[in-house]
Design a protein around this motif. Structure first.
Motif, PDB file in Angstrom:
ATOM      1  N   ASP A 109      17.865 -54.208  -3.561  1.00  0.00           N
ATOM      2  CA  ASP A 109      18.625 -52.965  -3.501  1.00  0.00           C
ATOM      3  C   ASP A 109      17.965 -51.791  -4.198  1.00  0.00           C
ATOM      4  N   GLY A 110      16.899 -52.027  -4.953  1.00  0.00           N
ATOM      5  CA  GLY A 110      16.307 -50.938  -5.726  1.00  0.00           C
ATOM      6  C   GLY A 110      14.794 -50.989  -5.732  1.00  0.00           C
ATOM      7  N   GLU A 111      14.186 -49.935  -6.294  1.00  0.00           N
ATOM      8  CA  GLU A 111      12.732 -49.875  -6.420  1.00  0.00           C
ATOM      9  C   GLU A 111      12.218 -51.006  -7.304  1.00  0.00           C
ATOM     10  N   VAL A 112      11.002 -51.429  -7.019  1.00  0.00           N
ATOM     11  CA  VAL A 112      10.352 -52.503  -7.767  1.00  0.00           C
ATOM     12  C   VAL A 112       9.158 -51.915  -8.505  1.00  0.00           C
ATOM     13  N   TRP A 113       9.020 -52.254  -9.783  1.00  0.00           N
ATOM     14  CA  TRP A 113       7.886 -51.778 -10.593  1.00  0.00           C
ATOM     15  C   TRP A 113       6.918 -52.949 -10.770  1.00  0.00           C
ATOM     16  N   PRO A 114       5.854 -52.985  -9.978  1.00  0.00           N
ATOM     17  CA  PRO A 114       5.000 -54.168  -9.944  1.00  0.00           C
ATOM     18  C   PRO A 114       3.923 -54.149 -11.031  1.00  0.00           C
ATOM     19  N   ALA A 115       3.209 -55.263 -11.102  1.00  0.00           N
ATOM     20  CA  ALA A 115       1.994 -55.355 -11.899  1.00  0.00           C
ATOM     21  C   ALA A 115       0.834 -55.649 -10.946  1.00  0.00           C
ATOM     22  N   TRP A 116      -0.337 -55.102 -11.273  1.00  0.00           N
ATOM     23  CA  TRP A 116      -1.548 -55.335 -10.488  1.00  0.00           C
ATOM     24  C   TRP A 116      -2.574 -56.006 -11.397  1.00  0.00           C
ATOM     25  N   MET A 174     -12.346 -50.701  -3.275  1.00  0.00           N
ATOM     26  CA  MET A 174     -13.106 -50.895  -4.505  1.00  0.00           C
ATOM     27  C   MET A 174     -14.580 -50.896  -4.141  1.00  0.00           C
ATOM     28  N   VAL A 175     -15.366 -50.197  -4.918  1.00  0.00           N
ATOM     29  CA  VAL A 175     -16.798 -50.104  -4.662  1.00  0.00           C
ATOM     30  C   VAL A 175     -17.485 -51.375  -5.157  1.00  0.00           C
ATOM     31  N   ASP A 176     -18.454 -51.870  -4.372  1.00  0.00           N
ATOM     32  CA  ASP A 176     -19.272 -53.027  -4.748  1.00  0.00           C
ATOM     33  C   ASP A 176     -18.439 -54.290  -4.962  1.00  0.00           C
ATOM     34  N   ALA A 177     -17.328 -54.422  -4.253  1.00  0.00           N
ATOM     35  CA  ALA A 177     -16.553 -55.661  -4.299  1.00  0.00           C
ATOM     36  C   ALA A 177     -17.289 -56.747  -3.532  1.00  0.00           C
ATOM     37  N   VAL A 178     -17.103 -57.992  -3.943  1.00  0.00           N
ATOM     38  CA  VAL A 178     -17.824 -59.101  -3.306  1.00  0.00           C
ATOM     39  C   VAL A 178     -16.844 -60.215  -2.951  1.00  0.00           C
ATOM     40  N   PRO A 179     -17.150 -61.002  -1.908  1.00  0.00           N
ATOM     41  CA  PRO A 179     -16.294 -62.141  -1.560  1.00  0.00           C
ATOM     42  C   PRO A 179     -16.615 -63.348  -2.431  1.00  0.00           C
ATOM     43  N   ASP A 180     -15.753 -64.356  -2.340  1.00  0.00           N
ATOM     44  CA  ASP A 180     -16.031 -65.630  -3.011  1.00  0.00           C
ATOM     45  C   ASP A 180     -17.307 -66.248  -2.463  1.00  0.00           C
ATOM     46  N   THR A 181     -18.004 -66.991  -3.314  1.00  0.00           N
ATOM     47  CA  THR A 181     -19.115 -67.831  -2.884  1.00  0.00           C
ATOM     48  C   THR A 181     -18.888 -69.223  -3.464  1.00  0.00           C
ATOM     49  N   PRO A 182     -19.604 -70.216  -2.963  1.00  0.00           N
ATOM     50  CA  PRO A 182     -19.437 -71.560  -3.541  1.00  0.00           C
ATOM     51  C   PRO A 182     -19.747 -71.615  -5.031  1.00  0.00           C
ATOM     52  N   ASP A 183     -20.549 -70.661  -5.524  1.00  0.00           N
ATOM     53  CA  ASP A 183     -20.987 -70.702  -6.922  1.00  0.00           C
ATOM     54  C   ASP A 183     -20.202 -69.786  -7.846  1.00  0.00           C
ATOM     55  N   SER A 184     -19.512 -68.793  -7.308  1.00  0.00           N
ATOM     56  CA  SER A 184     -18.824 -67.843  -8.193  1.00  0.00           C
ATOM     57  C   SER A 184     -17.635 -67.223  -7.479  1.00  0.00           C
ATOM     58  N   PRO A 185     -16.571 -66.916  -8.244  1.00  0.00           N
ATOM     59  CA  PRO A 185     -15.414 -66.241  -7.638  1.00  0.00           C
ATOM     60  C   PRO A 185     -15.744 -64.793  -7.318  1.00  0.00           C
ATOM     61  N   GLY A 186     -15.127 -64.281  -6.281  1.00  0.00           N
ATOM     62  CA  GLY A 186     -15.363 -62.903  -5.888  1.00  0.00           C
ATOM     63  C   GLY A 186     -14.331 -61.958  -6.472  1.00  0.00           C
ATOM     64  N   THR A 187     -14.363 -60.735  -5.978  1.00  0.00           N
ATOM     65  CA  THR A 187     -13.407 -59.722  -6.412  1.00  0.00           C
ATOM     66  C   THR A 187     -12.015 -60.067  -5.886  1.00  0.00           C
ATOM     67  N   LEU A 188     -11.020 -59.825  -6.720  1.00  0.00           N
ATOM     68  CA  LEU A 188      -9.663 -60.207  -6.347  1.00  0.00           C
ATOM     69  C   LEU A 188      -8.679 -59.200  -6.929  1.00  0.00           C
ATOM     70  N   VAL A 189      -7.672 -58.854  -6.138  1.00  0.00           N
ATOM     71  CA  VAL A 189      -6.564 -58.021  -6.608  1.00  0.00           C
ATOM     72  C   VAL A 189      -5.263 -58.767  -6.308  1.00  0.00           C
ATOM     73  N   ARG A 190      -4.459 -58.975  -7.346  1.00  0.00           N
ATOM     74  CA  ARG A 190      -3.195 -59.692  -7.173  1.00  0.00           C
ATOM     75  C   ARG A 190      -2.027 -58.763  -7.513  1.00  0.00           C
ATOM     76  N   LEU A 191      -1.074 -58.692  -6.608  1.00  0.00           N
ATOM     77  CA  LEU A 191       0.149 -57.915  -6.800  1.00  0.00           C
ATOM     78  C   LEU A 191       1.260 -58.868  -7.225  1.00  0.00           C
ATOM     79  N   VAL A 192       1.957 -58.538  -8.318  1.00  0.00           N
ATOM     80  CA  VAL A 192       3.040 -59.371  -8.844  1.00  0.00           C
ATOM     81  C   VAL A 192       4.296 -58.507  -8.959  1.00  0.00           C
ATOM     82  N   TRP A 193       5.437 -59.004  -8.431  1.00  0.00           N
ATOM     83  CA  TRP A 193       6.653 -58.213  -8.515  1.00  0.00           C
ATOM     84  C   TRP A 193       7.879 -59.117  -8.477  1.00  0.00           C
ATOM     85  N   GLN A 194       9.009 -58.558  -8.895  1.00  0.00           N
ATOM     86  CA  GLN A 194      10.321 -59.197  -8.774  1.00  0.00           C
ATOM     87  C   GLN A 194      11.272 -58.184  -8.151  1.00  0.00           C
ATOM     88  N   GLU A 195      11.932 -58.581  -7.085  1.00  0.00           N
ATOM     89  CA  GLU A 195      12.875 -57.686  -6.432  1.00  0.00           C
ATOM     90  C   GLU A 195      14.133 -57.523  -7.275  1.00  0.00           C
TER      91      GLU A 195
END
Length: 436
Positions: free
Chosen positions: A335-342, A409-430
């Protein structure tokens, strides 16, 4: 908020123990409202839906056992004061990252401006284009000075001798064209700050207190044409921005700059150099400016400003046929706006999170493996990156219904078998007006 509660145990002693445990759990911490908040969760047995509200206990446990006491069980009425009366749904997340089929090294995005001067704030006497050194000419005495600066900590001080042609060559004749591309046949805008501690009273020559653009021609000859000098700085104390727009001749092998004192009395200081392709206003920026980055070592490389939102777009982990590259809908119920975390996991730099006209832009590096958390309420960035946040940024909420989000995001990279890549996670509660 009032919660009716029935407590039941096998014996009277166990019931008393249960009451004491409840009291320890919900009794406020003296002088610490934040630590006094209690998460009160209710569950609808018919649907399994859970919602939670945070409150501070007010009363309901005090006094004798009351009329609701029946030995092994008791009815209580617990009252909480809720600073935020909204009921919260379960925590939800959405994770975004670069599609593994993308290139491991991605373009920096569109640039608003590029400063081709590699030593723009004169942190040293290295030539402005990264080759050679700043040199004296026609009787000038040139030195690095901390007496005054408009960018960084130092400037170049040009003290004249008896020659009105006293000048400082900001790059020697042999310098190659400015790194960043061949400027022959192109229009450039060159600008710098010139500071006069006081008005000059001695003899003055032609092009005094001016900025000149010299050219090495195809045959190796060098010189500064009369129309390649800027308008002179006024002969008055203060800081004056000199700007010169110039068309580099076709076939030119190189260019160099000259800042001329032009008087036999009093020094001048020069600082804050910009050399840009095309017509610009000539205002100063370098890699330390808001929204800007260095291409290499700070104060020893060129710099640029990225157009917010023009970097490499993120892809959702799961690409549906209806997905739009870099943009996707985040549906918000309630019913209302959500203030998320990134949460941002590097590597990458110059992050933009955008919804319509609302935008969060954080300039600078996100090192590989590092995690930066942006909380929109309370307004908090961990670790502290507020100095890198653009003035136009807004830690915006998400509205009920679909929210079209774009993340770049500039110079972001995907996952590889040897290292994790760039990631953005959105977290919220309605948020809901009612518990169930």
């Amino acid at each position: 908020m009032y919660i009716p509660l029935r407590m039941e145990a096998e014996t009277t002693a166990e019931l008393s123990l249960l009451r004491r445990r409840l009291a320890r759990l919900i009794t406020p911490v003296s002088g610490d409202p934040a630590a006094s908040l209690v998460d009160v969760t209710i569950r609808d047995p018919a649907t399994g839906v859970e919602r939670m509200v945070r409150g501070i206990y007010k009363d309901g446990l005090d006094g004798d056992f009351g009329t609701g006491y029946h030995g092994y069980w008791q009815k209580l009425g617990i009252t909480f004061e809720c600073p935020d009366p909204w009921w919260l749904g379960p925590e939800r997340t959405r994770t975004m990252q670069i599609y593994r089929g993308s290139k491991a090294f991605l373009s920096r995005g569109a640039t608003e401006r590029v400063n081709l001067a590699a030593n723009p704030s004169f942190a040293s006497l290295t030539g402005a284009f990264g080759a050679g050194t700043i040199v004296e000419a026609s009787g000038a005495s040139v030195a690095l000075s901390s007496d005054w600066s408009s960018a960084g900590d130092t400037s170049v001080k040009i003290t004249p001798g008896s020659n009105v042609l006293a000048a400082a060559w900001l790059s020697p004749y042999s310098a190659a064209l400015i790194r960043g591309g061949d400027l022959a046949g192109k229009t450039i805008t060159v600008a710098l700050d010139m500071y006069l501690p006081e008005a000059q009273s001695g003899a003055s020559g032609a092009f005094a207190r001016s900025l000149g653009i010299g050219v090495m021609q195809a045959d190796g000859s060098v010189g500064i044409a009369a129309d390649a000098w800027s308008e002179p700085a006024p002969n008055e104390a203060g800081v004056h921005r000199l700007v010169k727009v110039y068309e580099v001749p076709e076939g030119a092998r190189g260019i160099y700059l000259s800042a001329r004192n032009g008087s036999t009395s009093g020094p001048v200081f020069v600082d804050a150099l910009t050399v840009e392709e095309g017509l610009t206003g000539g205002s100063y920026f370098d890699g330390d400016s808001e929204g800007a980055s260095w291409t290499g070592t700070p104060h020893e490389s060129t710099s640029y400003i990225v157009t917010p939102g023009s970097g490499t777009p993120f892809f959702p982990i799961v690409l549906a046929p209806s997905s739009i590259v870099g943009e996707y809908d985040v549906p918000i119920q309630g019913d209302g706006e959500v203030w998320p975390a990134w949460e941002i996991q590097g590597p990458g730099r110059d992050l933009t999170i955008q919804r319509g006209d609302d935008r969060i832009f954080i300039a600078g590096e996100f090192p590989a493996g590092s995690v930066t958390r942006i909380q929109t309420r309370p307004r908090r960035i961990t670790p502290d990156r507020w100095d890198d946040v653009s003035l136009g940024s807004k830690l915006f909420p998400l509205r009920p219904g679909p929210n079209r989000i774009r993340i770049t995001m500039v110079d972001a990279v995907p996952d590889t078998p040897d290292s994790p890549g760039t990631l953005v996670r959105l977290v919220w509660q309605e948020r809901y007006l009612e518990g169930i």
